[in-house]
Write an enzyme that holds these catalytic residues in place. Structure first.
Site, PDB file in Angstrom:
ATOM      1  N   HIS A 113      34.116 -34.147   6.655  1.00  0.00           N
ATOM      2  CA  HIS A 113      33.134 -33.890   7.710  1.00  0.00           C
ATOM      3  C   HIS A 113      32.352 -32.632   7.332  1.00  0.00           C
ATOM      4  CE1 HIS A 113      34.731 -36.894  10.432  1.00  0.00           C
ATOM      5  NE2 HIS A 113      35.956 -36.428  10.223  1.00  0.00           N
ATOM      6  N   CYS A 172      34.689 -40.312   6.401  1.00  0.00           N
ATOM      7  CA  CYS A 172      36.005 -40.422   7.045  1.00  0.00           C
ATOM      8  C   CYS A 172      36.316 -41.881   7.394  1.00  0.00           C
ATOM      9  CB  CYS A 172      36.086 -39.496   8.250  1.00  0.00           C
ATOM     10  SG  CYS A 172      37.794 -39.095   8.724  1.00  0.00           S
TER      11      CYS A 172
END
Length: 492
Positions: free
Chosen positions: A436, A339
């Site tokens: 994630h 991310c």
């Protein structure tokens, strides 16, 4: 068989932050599920950088997703209607019913009349949830006796009163000062608030709890409330932590005979639970570090997610960590980003709308040939994907506001069923992804550490592992708390 009996809500509040409210709430979600009820967790307002995507593609605090998992139900925004994600020391992104409504300074948020509006939203979410589940297992936030905040409280005793919840006060005896914190907390409550308190839980006790029998008696005499049990300090049950406070205890160093994995400890690090499964792999020594020295002996360096990518990237450049990461990459060590960490590994990160920072653009580490632009629209979704185009189906979730574009021919890391892709695969030892939870997949872990170990372990079912942890937690609470007293307090 599900028990259809309607129960009052039960709420777990604290004398301070980090006393174990989230874990005990998860434990009771599991107990009620085991006993045939249909429980659901609820936390009116959460302040955390650890969030999760619901099946509907909305965002809530990760702790409530964990508690929902313990209850055996899908997570939903009604379980956490207000989520604050700090972007700086003085401002946060406000998530209402799963969607961002923009950034607000702490002063504007806590001092404005919007708290009344938010409290109405919170009560609506609670009512929707309680129409579907029973009992609702509620969690407070921080301390319930912060006198300067009580008038604008939307998550502690004001919520307990609104819900009619049987409330239990938790104190962490490991912090010290348990008598003063319990007595002082209760003394500062209004009569209506104090009437909600049905019991006290002493948490994180080290040693023989029988030695605290006199302490229990003194607390009950002082406070006029029963102590329903003493929960021992445990290290053998793994429940995801809500707060990054726990990471301070994981700043270890490299060790011989293991694959050493260093996670860079960012100032606005988000979703640190991305590394829970990796940390439990017996072949791995995973630690967190905020120093160049801590990276020296790492085989693998992971740049995690961040709620303020530009500011954290500037910090890495100023403290020497950026140079250390680039040097490690050039020496052939594994470097990956997740991310915000993926964005940092690229050529540049720009924020033209000043969503996270007043700085509109900064150069990245220049390891991956991608550039990132932060956008107003946040992507939140659960997803299934193929890692490096392999047959096995993997699972993860996205929570980000950026779009990364390849500056060369795109080499995706992950593939989705709809033909879309994610991330950039530079080599076996360097990649970035927006997903994630990617390291919750055994296939990805095995591939990540393959250059550093020949040891193979039997693949484990991580969902089954977590289910066993919830059962162990429930058993621990049953053995040390008066569960019958709790049931009596929530019967109509």
């Amino acid at each position: 068989m599900e028990n259809q009996q309607q129960m009052r809500p039960v709420m777990f509040v604290g004398t301070s932050s980090d006393v174990g409210k989230s874990v005990i709430t998860a434990g009771f979600c599991r107990i009620f599920k085991q006993d045939g009820y249909a429980p659901a967790p609820f936390k009116a307002q959460n302040m955390s950088l650890n969030s999760y995507a619901t099946p509907e593609g909305l965002e809530i605090g990760r702790a409530q997703a964990v508690q929902a998992e313990a209850a055996g139900i899908p997570c939903h925004t009604d379980m956490n209607p207000v989520l604050l994600k700090p972007t700086t020391d003085q401002s946060s992104q406000v998530i209402l019913n799963g969607k961002s409504i923009g950034n607000q300074s702490a002063a504007a948020y806590f001092m404005s009349d919007d708290r009344a509006i938010l409290f109405e939203e919170v009560k609506l979410a609670f009512n929707r949830l309680s129409s579907r589940y029973s009992p609702i297992v509620m969690e407070g936030a921080g301390s319930i006796s912060e006198l300067n905040l009580k008038k604008r409280d939307i998550t502690n005793m004001r919520m307990a009163i609104a819900a009619g919840a049987a409330t239990y006060l938790i104190a962490d005896i490991d912090k010290g000062g348990v008598f003063g914190s319990l007595y002082g907390t209760l003394l500062l409550l209004e009569p209506e608030e104090r009437a909600c308190i049905k019991g006290i839980i002493i948490n994180k006790f080290r040693g023989d709890a029988r030695l605290f029998d006199d302490g229990r008696r003194i607390i009950e005499e002082l406070c006029g409330v029963p102590v329903i049990g003493v929960v021992p300090y445990f290290r053998d049950i793994f429940i995801e932590e809500e707060d990054a406070v726990a990471l301070q205890q994981k700043q270890r160093n490299s060790v011989d005979g293991k694959v050493n994995i260093a996670v860079v400890l960012l100032g606005r690090m988000s979703n640190f639970t991305d590394f829970d499964r990796l940390e439990k792999d017996p072949r791995v020594n995973l630690y967190y570090t905020a120093t160049s020295e801590g990276l020296k002996n790492a085989d693998i360096i992971i740049l995690p997610g961040s709620k303020n990518t530009i500011e954290d990237l500037i910090t890495l450049k100023n403290n020497g960590l950026a140079a250390a990461i680039t040097s490690a990459f050039k020496k052939g060590k594994t470097v990956i980003g997740i991310c915000g960490g993926y964005q940092m590994l690229g050529e540049s990160v720009s924020d033209p709308l000043q969503i996270e920072s007043a700085i509109t653009e900064v150069a990245g580490l220049g390891i991956l040939p991608v550039k990132t632009v932060l956008l107003a629209e946040k992507i939140t979704r659960q997803c299934s994907f193929s890692y490096r185009n392999r047959e096995e189906c993997c699972k993860g979730y996205e929570i980000h506001m950026g779009e990364s574009t390849a500056l060369t021919v795109m080499q995706p890391l992950n593939y989705f069923e709809d033909g879309k892709t994610d991330g950039y695969l530079l080599s076996d030892k360097c990649w970035g992804t927006y997903l994630h939870g990617i390291l919750d997949n055994q296939l990805v872990i095995d591939d990540l550490i393959a250059p550093y170990t020949d040891v193979r372990i039997e693949a484990t079912d991580y969902e089954e592992f977590k289910a066993h942890q919830y059962d162990q937690l429930a058993a621990l609470l049953r053995a040390n708390l008066d569960i019958d007293q709790v049931y009596q307090s929530i019967k109509y």
